[in-house]
Design an enzyme around this catalytic site. Structure first.
Site, PDB file in Angstrom:
ATOM      1  N   SER A   1      39.482  86.078  26.776  1.00 54.47           N
ATOM      2  CA  SER A   1      39.655  87.116  25.836  1.00 54.47           C
ATOM      3  C   SER A   1      38.286  87.152  25.214  1.00 54.47           C
ATOM      4  O   SER A   1      37.137  87.283  25.355  1.00 54.47           O
ATOM      5  CB  SER A   1      40.925  86.933  24.745  1.00 54.47           C
ATOM      6  OG  SER A   1      41.034  88.058  24.239  1.00 54.47           O
ATOM      7  N   LEU A   2      38.327  86.693  23.664  1.00 63.12           N
ATOM      8  CA  LEU A   2      37.063  86.559  22.768  1.00 63.12           C
ATOM      9  C   LEU A   2      36.133  85.685  23.483  1.00 63.12           C
ATOM     10  O   LEU A   2      34.947  86.060  23.572  1.00 63.12           O
ATOM     11  CB  LEU A   2      37.421  86.489  21.493  1.00 63.12           C
ATOM     12  CG  LEU A   2      36.098  86.280  20.521  1.00 63.12           C
ATOM     13  CD1 LEU A   2      35.318  87.556  20.637  1.00 63.12           C
ATOM     14  CD2 LEU A   2      36.455  85.691  19.327  1.00 63.12           C
TER      15      LEU A   2
END
Length: 258
Positions: A100-101
């Site tokens: 994700s991030l």
């Protein structure tokens, strides 16, 4: 009176690596999702064959709870590049994985290491994040910096991955919201800048029902490398890589060991 966000000063490189890095193995630096901590990957240690798992701890959580979380990408990857290049100065090969991030941070980390002419990783593995050139603004939401605590909690519920008892406990929320706010602001303020393709192979692990990163969006990571791209699929949503950890580790091991 206006309030200006101040980024934390660069920390001791050891702070980024709370569990240390074993000698004599290819190292896999693991970057967590927004609000996540190094302990997300600790159970992977010793389960990737000859690959040493090195979970990265970002400011504002667990062993770095007293530090101010980053809110911008550039100073974050500066600290991580300092730490990794220092740790790898007398070591062998390494790879970078992010979810994700963490995938976006990993990508920008590898680009920063290239700018410094540092030792490149043997592989970049990403999951749960659209290709960086496809990311758009705040996904139609107001900036996290303008949200109330209740609005951030609502966003976390929609994203999934945070147990409801934690979100419902106000005392616990006071501890977890600052790193979430920081990480999500890093995402909100990120702007992709075109650069030459990475000279590093990239493997993407996509989930069939991830509302944050579709299979087509994950396939776009292939545009970011000149050294080969492969994509694997897992059934499930945004956190399928953690729910199917054994399969994820097998994909990672295959990528790193080639």
């Amino acid at each position: 009176m206006s309030v200006v966000a101040v980024e934390p000063a660069a920390a001791d490189p050891v702070a980024c690596l709370p569990f240390g890095v074993p000698e004599g193995e290819t190292v896999l630096y693991c970057l967590p999702h927004a609000g996540g901590s190094a302990s997300v990957y600790r159970s992977w240690a010793g389960r990737l064959g000859g690959i040493a798992v090195a979970p990265i701890q970002l400011p504002g959580r667990e062993t770095r709870m007293r530090e101010t979380p980053y809110t911008r990408m550039a100073p974050l990857v500066d600290e991580l590049a300092d730490a990794i290049l220092e740790r790898q100065r007398t070591r062998g090969a390494y790879a970078v994985y992010g979810h994700s991030l963490g995938a976006l941070v990993g990508f920008e980390l590898v680009r920063e290491i290239r700018r410094r002419a540092g030792l490149a990783p043997v592989h970049l593995i990403v999951s749960g994040c659209s290709a960086p050139d496809l990311l758009e603004g705040n996904d139609g939401q107001p900036p996290v910096s303008e949200m109330s605590d209740e609005e951030v909690v609502g966003l976390l519920r929609r994203l999934g991955g945070t147990p409801e008892p934690i979100l419902a406990d106000r005392s616990v929320r006071r501890l977890i919201l600052p790193p979430f706010r920081g990480d999500l602001t890093v995402r909100d303020t990120y702007g992709y800048q075109p650069e030459p393709r990475l000279g590093v192979p990239v493997t993407a692990i996509a989930a069939t029902a991830d509302p944050r990163a579709s299979v087509a969006q994950m396939r776009g990571w292939g545009r970011q490398t000149s050294r080969g791209f492969r994509m694997h699929l897992l059934s499930g949503g945004h956190f399928a890589v953690l729910e199917h950890a054994e399969a994820t580790r097998a994909f990672i091991r295959g990528a790193v060991e080639g």
